[in-house]
Scaffold this active site. Structure first.
Site, PDB file in Angstrom:
ATOM      1  N   CYS A  85       0.833  -1.207   0.000  1.00 47.58           N
ATOM      2  CA  CYS A  85       0.000   0.000   0.000  1.00 47.58           C
ATOM      3  C   CYS A  85       0.867   1.256   0.000  1.00 47.58           C
ATOM      4  O   CYS A  85       1.404   1.657   1.033  1.00 47.58           O
ATOM      5  CB  CYS A  85      -0.933  -0.010   1.205  1.00 47.58           C
ATOM      6  SG  CYS A  85      -1.967   1.460   1.293  1.00 47.58           S
TER       7      CYS A  85
ATOM      8  N   CYS B  48      -0.378   4.140   2.175  1.00 53.14           N
ATOM      9  CA  CYS B  48      -0.142   3.949   3.611  1.00 53.14           C
ATOM     10  C   CYS B  48       1.330   4.196   3.956  1.00 53.14           C
ATOM     11  O   CYS B  48       1.638   4.831   4.950  1.00 53.14           O
ATOM     12  CB  CYS B  48      -0.474   2.524   4.053  1.00 53.14           C
ATOM     13  SG  CYS B  48      -1.929   1.812   3.302  1.00 53.14           S
ATOM     14  N   ASP B  49       2.221   3.661   3.154  1.00 56.52           N
ATOM     15  CA  ASP B  49       3.626   3.586   3.573  1.00 56.52           C
ATOM     16  C   ASP B  49       4.600   4.436   2.760  1.00 56.52           C
ATOM     17  O   ASP B  49       5.772   4.549   3.133  1.00 56.52           O
ATOM     18  CB  ASP B  49       4.094   2.110   3.516  1.00 56.52           C
ATOM     19  CG  ASP B  49       3.287   1.231   4.459  1.00 56.52           C
ATOM     20  OD1 ASP B  49       2.852   1.740   5.506  1.00 56.52           O
ATOM     21  OD2 ASP B  49       3.068   0.054   4.144  1.00 56.52           O
TER      22      ASP B  49
END
Ligand code: NDP
Length: 310
Positions: free
Chosen positions: A134, A137-138
């Protein structure tokens, strides 16, 4: 046989949020936590984009907090996986992996989706230490660094473009000599100067040490090997929605995502609702999943009050 007013399948942000709302509406929800208690967020580390946590929060901690909040209002949390359903009779008939059967007056499907991985040992070893599925997200953790994205679909292109705004260089590792993505996304990738597409390459190994990922060993279709120096390795080779147990009854799209009515969590089966990634291949965020979990509980509550008023 036990009859449950509101049965929730899945323990990600969608499932737990549905439980919080359902419990507070006195639906006495029972939640089966499924294969991975806490869902996909438990496989990431720090979460910085969930509103309400200005300093970020550990993925496991966030899910534990949501779990406790669901429990506080009386949700009956149980281990177990729903393996079979019969949704053409009401109350719905539900079967668990241990063979136990029960009836449910409403069903909220929040079983999520599972990111596809390549299946390399090194991929598992460095998961959360440079390997991620992701970028939204990261990606932030790799600001100014070099990263790679695997895949040639819309997700891979979207993630590569997103990462190109944060990272110094983004390699795209594409196994064929064409993208699967839509034309517009392809053009966006090809016109971004710091994205380099490595056509007809596959990943043989992810390289790293105790600090995390440091590179990847790739192999070209011709057999020629190549090492790229990277700190982040992002998988974007598709997701698998966990909808199998409900598919005979609930309408799904060609990829298996449950189809919900617009601006609602209603499925084609009255009394069955779907929330989170099992019905969303577009946004796939914890906060959007939580939002749809809330909607599902409200939809279930309305359905039950309509039924009792009949
Ligand atoms: P896709 O299935 O569309 O693409 C997967 C990509 O990964 C393909 O390029 C595929 O290669 C590659 N791949 C699969 N397995 C491997 C492997 N083992 N090794 C290397 N590469 C591999 O998945 P997406 O997640 O990109 O998209 C899913 C759906 O969601 C699509 O319908 C897409 O259009 C949609 N979507 C829409 C968005 C939007 O509208 N904004 C955003 C994101 C997704 P190959 O092509 O060779 O099979």
């Amino acid at each position: 046989m036990e009859t449950i007013k509101c049965l929730i399948a899945g323990s990600g942000p969608a499932g737990y949020t549905a439980a919080i709302y359902a419990a507070r509406a006195n639906l006495q929800p029972v939640l089966y936590e499924g294969v991975l208690r806490g869902g996909q967020l438990t496989t990431t580390t720090e979460i910085e984009n969930f509103p309400g946590y200005p300093k970020g929060v550990d993925g496991n901690q966030l899910m534990e907090d949501l779990r406790q909040q669901a429990e506080r209002f009386g949700t009956d949390l149980r281990p177990g996986i729903i393996v079979e359903t019969k949704l053409d009779e009401w109350p719905f008939r539900i079967k668990l992996d241990d063979g136990k059967e029960m009836l449910a007056k409403t069903l909220i499907i929040a079983t999520g989706a599972t990111a596809r991985y390549l299946g390399l040992e090194s991929e598992t070893k460095f998961r959360g230490m440079g390997v991620s599925a992701c970028a939204t997200c990261d990606g932030f953790f790799y600001r100014g660094k070099d990263v790679a994205v695997v895949g040639g679909g819309d997700t891979a292109c979207e993630e590569a473009v997103y990462l190109s705004g944060l990272c110094r260089k983004v390699y795209m590792i594409v196994r064929r000599n064409v993208f699967r993505a839509s034309k517009v996304m392809q053009e966006r990738v090809l016109s971004t100067p710091n994205i380099e597409v490595l056509w007809e390459h596959q990943t043989r190994e992810i390289l790293g040490d105790n600090t995390g990922v440091t590179g990847a060993l790739l192999v070209h279709k011709s057999g020629k090997e190549k090492v790229i120096d990277i700190h982040g390795f992002f998988l974007a080779i598709g997701h698998h929605p966990n909808s199998e147990a409900f598919r005979p009854w609930v309408e799904v799209n060609p990829e298996g995502y449950i189809i919900t009515r617009p601006k609602s969590t209603e499925t084609n089966v009255e009394g069955v609702f779907a929330a989170g990634d099992v019905q969303d291949n577009k946004y796939r965020q914890a906060i959007t999943a939580a939002g749809s979990g809330c909607m599902a509980a409200m939809d279930a509550e309305r359905y039950l009050s309509m039924k009792s008023g009949l």
